[in-house]
Design an enzyme around this catalytic site. Structure first.
Site, PDB file in Angstrom:
ATOM      1  N   CYS A 190      13.332 -29.744 -20.230  1.00 44.32           N
ATOM      2  CA  CYS A 190      14.493 -28.933 -20.567  1.00 44.32           C
ATOM      3  C   CYS A 190      14.849 -29.263 -22.012  1.00 44.32           C
ATOM      4  O   CYS A 190      14.173 -30.067 -22.650  1.00 44.32           O
ATOM      5  CB  CYS A 190      15.629 -29.266 -19.614  1.00 44.32           C
ATOM      6  SG  CYS A 190      16.884 -27.994 -19.567  1.00 44.32           S
ATOM      7  N   CYS A 223      14.116 -24.302 -18.687  1.00 41.62           N
ATOM      8  CA  CYS A 223      14.937 -23.479 -19.572  1.00 41.62           C
ATOM      9  C   CYS A 223      14.038 -22.825 -20.613  1.00 41.62           C
ATOM     10  O   CYS A 223      12.975 -23.343 -20.944  1.00 41.62           O
ATOM     11  CB  CYS A 223      16.060 -24.283 -20.217  1.00 41.62           C
ATOM     12  SG  CYS A 223      15.541 -25.452 -21.467  1.00 41.62           S
ATOM     13  N   CYS A 242       7.661 -26.383 -25.961  1.00 41.27           N
ATOM     14  CA  CYS A 242       6.895 -27.290 -25.110  1.00 41.27           C
ATOM     15  C   CYS A 242       5.718 -27.872 -25.886  1.00 41.27           C
ATOM     16  O   CYS A 242       4.956 -27.139 -26.509  1.00 41.27           O
ATOM     17  CB  CYS A 242       6.393 -26.528 -23.888  1.00 41.27           C
ATOM     18  SG  CYS A 242       5.627 -27.573 -22.653  1.00 41.27           S
TER      19      CYS A 242
END
Length: 139
Positions: A8, A81, A88
Site C-alpha cells: 500500500c 491501493c 510497485c
C-alpha cells in the site's frame, strides 16, 4: 508455506489489516507481510481498533518501506491501493501479482463514527478477499 506481500502507500491501514488477517486465516499455510511505497510514521489506530473488534490482536510492525523486500522470495504480491500499484517495485522470480483496489479508510470524511465505519468496511472487504485466497481449490 506460501509467501504473500501486501503493498500500500502508507502501510498504516489496509496492508496492515490484510497482513494480520491472512496470517490468522492462513493457519500456517501462508506467511504474510506488508510494506508501503511511502510509509507513514505509525499504524492508524482505527486499523488496530477494527482488528480488535473482530478478535484479532494486532501484533504487527511499524509502517515500513519496500527497500530490500525485492530480495525476498514472494509467491504473491498484492497491491491494495492504486498508488502502490503504480509505484510497485520489480520483484525478481516473477511472483504472481494481484491488485485489490480497496478505498483508503483513512480518507473517510465525517465524524468519528463515520471514520470507524470506513475501517470496518475495509476490514470486511479484505476479509472476503482473503477468504477466497485461503480456500483450497476443489479436488
Amino acid at each position: 508455506m506460501f509467501w504473500v506481500l501486501f503493498l500500500c502507500t502508507g502501510n498504516s491501514a489496509r496492508s496492515q489489516m490484510a497482513e494480520a488477517l491472512l496470517n490468522l486465516k492462513g493457519k500456517g499455510r501462508f506467511h504474510a507481510e506488508s510494506a508501503g511505497s511511502r510509509p507513514r510514521p505509525r499504524v492508524n489506530p482505527l486499523a488496530i481498533e477494527a482488528l480488535r473488534e473482530h478478535g484479532i490482536e494486532w501484533a504487527g510492525h511499524a509502517p515500513r518501506g519496500t527497500t530490500g523486500l525485492e530480495q525476498e522470495r514472494w509467491d504473491l504480491v498484492i497491491t491494495v491501493c492504486d498508488r502502490a500499484k503504480e509505484s510497485c517495485p520489480y520483484f525478481p522470480g516473477q511472483p504472481r501479482m494481484e491488485h485489490w483496489g480497496i478505498p483508503d479508510p483513512a480518507d473517510a470524511q465525517g465524524d468519528a463514527a463515520a471514520k470507524r465505519e470506513a475501517f470496518r468496511q475495509a476490514f470486511l472487504l479484505l476479509g472476503r478477499r482473503i477468504d477466497q485466497l485461503v480456500v483450497p481449490p476443489p479436488s
